[in-house]
Design an enzyme around this catalytic site. Structure first.
Site, PDB file in Angstrom:
ATOM      1  N   GLY A  73       0.931  -1.144  -0.105  1.00 17.06           N
ATOM      2  CA  GLY A  73      -0.004   0.143   0.088  1.00 17.06           C
ATOM      3  C   GLY A  73       0.795   1.194   0.118  1.00 17.06           C
TER       4      GLY A  73
ATOM      5  N   ASN B  51       1.526   3.050  -2.474  1.00 15.13           N
ATOM      6  CA  ASN B  51       0.739   4.129  -3.437  1.00 15.13           C
ATOM      7  C   ASN B  51      -0.465   4.542  -2.735  1.00 15.13           C
ATOM      8  OD1 ASN B  51       2.408   4.767  -6.036  1.00 15.13           O
ATOM      9  ND2 ASN B  51       2.167   2.595  -5.925  1.00 15.13           N
TER      10      ASN B  51
ATOM     11  N   LYS C 278     -10.386 -15.832  -0.207  1.00 14.37           N
ATOM     12  CA  LYS C 278     -10.178 -16.384  -1.469  1.00 14.37           C
ATOM     13  C   LYS C 278     -11.317 -17.122  -1.922  1.00 14.37           C
ATOM     14  CE  LYS C 278      -5.330 -17.816  -0.518  1.00 14.37           C
ATOM     15  NZ  LYS C 278      -4.413 -18.730  -0.217  1.00 14.37           N
TER      16      LYS C 278
ATOM     17  N   MET D   1      -3.561  -6.726  -7.465  1.00 19.39           N
ATOM     18  CA  MET D   1      -2.852  -7.896  -8.279  1.00 19.39           C
ATOM     19  C   MET D   1      -4.048  -8.914  -8.956  1.00 19.39           C
ATOM     20  SD  MET D   1       0.184  -7.030  -8.316  1.00 19.39           S
ATOM     21  CE  MET D   1       0.938  -8.068  -9.135  1.00 19.39           C
ATOM     22  N   ARG D   2      -5.282  -8.059  -9.360  1.00 24.17           N
ATOM     23  CA  ARG D   2      -6.028  -8.807  -9.717  1.00 24.17           C
ATOM     24  C   ARG D   2      -6.708  -8.328 -11.040  1.00 24.17           C
ATOM     25  NH1 ARG D   2      -7.323 -13.387  -6.674  1.00 24.17           N
ATOM     26  NH2 ARG D   2      -9.257 -13.850  -8.203  1.00 24.17           N
TER      27      ARG D   2
ATOM     28  N   ASN E  31      -5.678   2.365 -13.178  1.00 21.34           N
ATOM     29  CA  ASN E  31      -4.389   1.425 -12.824  1.00 21.34           C
ATOM     30  C   ASN E  31      -3.331   2.195 -13.081  1.00 21.34           C
ATOM     31  OD1 ASN E  31      -3.374  -1.066 -12.084  1.00 21.34           O
ATOM     32  ND2 ASN E  31      -2.846  -1.502 -14.127  1.00 21.34           N
TER      33      ASN E  31
ATOM     34  N   HIS F 275       0.876   1.124 -13.822  1.00 19.49           N
ATOM     35  CA  HIS F 275       1.737   0.188 -14.141  1.00 19.49           C
ATOM     36  C   HIS F 275       3.293   0.436 -14.189  1.00 19.49           C
ATOM     37  CE1 HIS F 275       2.487  -3.495 -16.409  1.00 19.49           C
ATOM     38  NE2 HIS F 275       3.402  -3.052 -17.172  1.00 19.49           N
TER      39      HIS F 275
END
EC number: 2.1.2.2
Length: 218
Positions: free
Chosen positions: A28, A30, A75, A106-107, A123, A125
């Site tokens: 976390g 960012n 999950k 990460m999904r 997003n 990258h």
């Protein structure tokens, strides 16, 4: 939404803080950059909800320390990614979120989020798209021996790392850097670039053209 904010800004009207939801999976950092910029008054936004894909995500502690409500999905819920995104989209709407900010999430996001927030899922990258897509962009760029890499902020769409590019910032790779040094410099760029882009959104300065390129208005 951007048109409304742009019109208000042009008329000299005060803009309400942009309501954002932040999606995380890990440390976390960012998220923390956004929290810090909001706290010091340089980012006109409010984080309404932080959603974590992992109960162990350190970013949850950062959110809780800042008094931000959190949501963690198990999950078992993510076993059906469409159903998981339906839950996330519903919760974000319930919290009045205007833009969804993926910060180390990460999904891949799917139709329930993309349709609910069209051109409003953002997003970050750690490479200069369209080069080095995927989850291992920093390592891939390092192993390729690139002399310039950087960070990209883009709108998410149904294709992985292929949505309209909002902003990019390059980084010259110096001789002798190891991969950890490169990663540290990439993160420094991210922590500046991402709050900057969120502020552009808050100001109504972002416009997606029909050809799916992005214009940044003065």
């Amino acid at each position: 939404m951007q048109a409304h904010r742009a019109a208000a800004r042009a008329a000299g009207e005060p803009l309400e803080p942009l309501k954002i939801g932040v999606l995380i999976s890990g440390s976390g950092t960012n998220l923390q950059a956004l929290i810090d910029r909001i706290a010091d008054g340089s980012l006109n936004a409010k984080i309404e909800l932080v959603v974590a894909s992992r109960p162990s995500a350190k970013g949850l502690q950062r959110a809780e320390a800042a008094g931000i409500q959190t949501l963690t999905l198990s999950k078992e819920i993510y076993a059906d990614p469409i159903a998981a995104d339906e839950v996330i989209a519903h919760e974000l709407l319930e919290h009045g979120v205007e833009y969804v900010i993926m910060a180390g999430y990460m999904r891949m996001v799917h139709a329930p989020l993309l349709v609910t927030f069209p051109n409003r899922v953002v997003n970050l990258h750690p490479a200069l798209l369209p080069s080095f897509t995927g989850a291992h962009a920093i390592a891939d760029a390092y192993e390729r021996g690139v002399k310039v890499t950087g960070a990209t902020v883009h709108f998410a769409n149904a294709a992985y790392d292929a949505g309209p590019i909002i902003a990019q910032r390059p980084l010259a790779v110096e001789e002798g850097w190891d991969i950890d040094t490169l990663e540290a410099h990439i993160h420094e760029i991210e922590h500046e670039l991402y709050p900057h882009v969120v502020q552009l959104l808050a100001d109504g300065r972002i416009h997606v053209r029909e050809n799916l390129t992005v214009a940044v208005q003065e």
